[in-house]
Design a protein around this motif. Structure first.
Motif, PDB file in Angstrom:
ATOM      1  N   HIS A 194       0.866  -1.266  -0.045  1.00 34.65           N
ATOM      2  CA  HIS A 194      -0.030  -0.048   0.036  1.00 34.65           C
ATOM      3  C   HIS A 194       0.984   1.277  -0.075  1.00 34.65           C
ATOM      4  O   HIS A 194       0.750   2.162  -0.809  1.00 34.65           O
ATOM      5  N   HIS A 205       1.994   4.758  -2.889  1.00 33.14           N
ATOM      6  CA  HIS A 205       2.121   6.493  -2.897  1.00 33.14           C
ATOM      7  C   HIS A 205       3.512   6.776  -3.319  1.00 33.14           C
ATOM      8  O   HIS A 205       3.910   7.681  -3.908  1.00 33.14           O
ATOM      9  N   GLU A 218      -5.627   7.824  -2.110  1.00 36.59           N
ATOM     10  CA  GLU A 218      -5.410   6.348  -1.654  1.00 36.59           C
ATOM     11  C   GLU A 218      -5.951   5.514  -2.589  1.00 36.59           C
ATOM     12  O   GLU A 218      -5.538   4.188  -2.416  1.00 36.59           O
TER      13      GLU A 218
HETATM   14 ZN   LIG Z   1      -2.142   5.429   2.072  1.00 33.20          ZN
END
Ligand SMILES: [Zn+2]
Length: 652
Positions: free
Chosen positions: A438, A442, A468
């Protein structure tokens, strides 16, 4: 053109770091101020020239603050962290003043935009919108108050997160209260001279304990400590944050802080946040009730007197149900996730997916020996640099996040980003592997989106409720059997069995409904705390937890005090679920048979990630999917077999 990475001090000497922080921040801010003066010097300039100067100013402002933001959370020396915080404050003050500078606003608002290309036009629109949202049109007294509020918000918010970061609590237990935990955890927690074992609220201690410890009273006691972190210290600070934000929104002519905050997001209005929360809560209802009944039944088999479940019960019994009913034992699973191998696997997987490679820079200077550094290479050319700071230590940021180190600008600055996480050095839980993917989402967004002419649109500078989505989508790669088998090997070199991964995938869907309801509790808290500004925050926690979550409130706890997102996301915690709606939709374009299919992956990289914030997220998504985003894929997933009963929520 070859761009060089930022040269960090090649020493652990705190004085050298202090000088570095001072010099980099001050030099950049001095230049930024000089550019503002240039813009106002009365010279005749074309629209393009004005915007390029503006961009130079943005670059300097980012250079004075991004690295400071990172170092304030990770540098081992507290004095360096504090200095970095002060530098951040100085940049915020500068940006507030710039946003309210009427002469500067006049220069920007009077340029002839006719000759600008699409992205430059977009930049100008955003700049003028920022001016309006900074209160440039307000009278002197109002602007002075807005400045005060913004300055104070930075201080309060830093104090809030410092309290969360520094308040590590613990419980003392007896060695038999370690029953249920993995052997290496037990080995890492020997009894002291008095025969007691300390368990802290730091994640590497906390998460396994709440997941595996059989002793309910000890689990609840630890959870009690964890949900009282930063309490009562953060109570007045949170009230002040909420009041200052409300005043700021009101001074700028908005009905509420959520309205002000949502204006620049995909969701657009505060009301839409409330509607979204209710929509998701309703959509999750039947799946939530069904799975929760399974948890409660299992708990009552241990103790028939149990009538309600707390968070620390949910983590334990969900794991037990996964083990007993889905035959997935996290203690068995973690044998396959050796940290070093996982990190290597992550790099291989994401490199293949995005058509890039990572070259380790073994002699890179960083702030701590734990940090590993890699150059990101595409078509033989370095396009960015990443730093992985993945283990816990004192005074370090407690959660998992990506921090920009350098904002990428085409031909001028190499994008550099840092993952800051708190993973064990040996075996990882699979949930931690998912978190790693995850956060890496980013990081790769920051790097791939960092080849932008305009600093304003570089990397993850998209709408906050979209940001996100790429990272939540990348989590799917940590659930694919072929991908996991490529790096998840046990100590004997055996890959994780395919049937185990299949069972893990079934088990992960267990609880998605009640987890969504808990998420909507958090989202409702973040939204309504800012909308209604109640005198008693804990009372609102209890009310909203009862309405949205199926988990009971643990008496005498104050979850909100250490809920860092109330600082960082203010009224926008809904963002995570909103982004998940988009992530499920994006992922529907990939074939489950081949998550690396180069055509789809390449199109995703180029249409979504590489464009950073240079277009509205709605358009990036539509360009990739060939249609507007919809709730369809998300509704199918969350509703599961019961989707029909909530079918009226699925239209969009
Ligand atoms: Zn995040």
């Amino acid at each position: 053109m070859t761009l060089n990475p930022l040269a960090l001090p090649d020493t652990d000497d705190a004085d050298a770091w202090t000088r570095f922080v001072d010099e980099r921040a001050d030099t950049a801010l001095t230049r930024a101020r000089a550019i503002v003066a240039d813009l106002k010097d009365g010279s005749t300039r074309t629209a393009d020239e004005v915007l390029h100067l503006w961009n130079d100013c943005d670059i300097e402002a980012a250079n004075s603050s991004t690295f400071a933001s990172l170092l304030s959370e990770v540098h081992p020396d507290p004095s360096v962290r504090e200095l970095a915080e002060a530098k951040l404050q100085a940049t915020t003050t500068f940006l507030t003043q710039r946003g309210q500078d009427r002469d500067l606003h006049k220069v920007l608002s009077e340029i002839d935009a006719g000759a600008l290309d699409a992205t430059a036009t977009r930049l100008l629109e955003h700049v003028l919108r920022d001016f309006r949202r900074s209160g440039v049109a307000a009278d002197d007294a109002t602007r002075a108050r807005l400045t005060e509020i913004n300055d104070r918000l930075v201080v309060v918010s830093q104090e809030f997160s410092r309290n969360v970061r520094d308040d590590v609590r613990s419980i003392m237990i007896t060695p038999d209260q370690l029953a249920g935990l993995p052997e290496d955890y037990i080995a890492d927690h020997p009894a002291d001279a008095d025969g007691r074992v300390r368990i802290t609220t730091d994640y590497p201690d906390l998460i396994p304990y709440l997941t595996f410890a059989r002793d309910r009273s000890a689990r609840l006691a630890l959870s009690h400590e964890s949900t009282n972190r930063a309490w009562p210290a953060n109570d007045p600070l949170l009230h002040e944050l909420v009041e200052l934000r409300a005043e700021l929104a009101s001074l700028l002519g908005y009905d509420s802080w959520p309205d002000f905050d949502a204006e620049v997001k995909m969701i657009k209005t505060g009301d839409a946040i409330g509607e979204f929360i209710d929509r998701i809560s309703a959509l999750a209802e039947s799946s939530a009730q069904k799975d929760f009944a399974v948890l409660l039944d299992r708990a009552r088999a241990d103790d028939p007197s149990i009538t309600e479940l707390f968070g620390a019960d949910q983590s334990y019994y969900a794991e037990l149900v996964r083990r007993e009913q889905f035959d997935v034992d996290a203690r068995q699973v973690r044998r396959y996730f050796d940290f070093t191998r996982v990190r290597a696997g992550l790099l291989t997987v994401t490199g293949r997916l995005f058509g890039i490679s990572y070259e380790e820079v073994t002699d890179a200077a960083t702030w701590h020996p734990d940090v590993t550094t890699y150059d990101v290479v595409r078509d033989g050319r370095r396009i960015g640099r990443i730093h992985l700071d993945l283990h816990p230590r004192d005074g370090k940021y407690k959660h998992a996040a990506q921090f920009d180190l350098v904002t990428g600008v085409s031909g001028r600055q190499l994008p550099e980003g840092t993952l800051v996480c708190n993973f064990p050095r040996e075996l990882m839980e699979h949930t931690q592997v998912v978190t790693l993917f995850h956060e890496f989402g980013h990081l790769v967004h920051h790097v791939l989106g960092g080849d932008q002419q305009w600093s304003r649109f570089s990397g993850v500078a998209t709408e906050w409720d979209f940001v996100e989505a790429p990272s939540q989508m990348l989590e799917e790669w940590a659930w694919d059997v072929d991908i996991l088998q490529s790096f998840a090997h046990d100590a004997d070199g055996q890959p994780i069995p395919a049937d185990l991964v299949a069972r893990m995938r079934t088990a992960k869907e267990f609880g998605r409904g009640y987890n969504a309801r808990t998420q909507m509790f958090y989202a409702a808290l973040s939204y309504r705390l800012h909308l209604e500004r109640p005198a008693d925050h804990t009372a609102m926690v209890r009310e909203l937890q009862a309405r949205h979550s199926l988990l009971a409130y643990l008496p005498d706890t104050h979850f909100q005090a250490a809920f860092g997102h109330l600082d960082g996301y203010s009224s926008g915690y809904y963002t995570y679920m909103w982004s998940l709606v988009i992530a499920k939709d994006l992922f529907s374009a990939f074939s489950a048979d081949d998550l690396f299919a180069p055509e789809v992956a390449g199109r995703y990289r180029d249409a979504v990630l590489a464009r950073g914030g240079s277009a509205d997220a709605t358009d990036l998504v539509a360009d990739f999917l060939g249609r507007d985003y919809s709730f369809e894929a998300f509704g199918r997933w969350l509703g599961g077999d019961d989707a029909d009963s909530a079918g009226h929520h699925r239209d969009n």
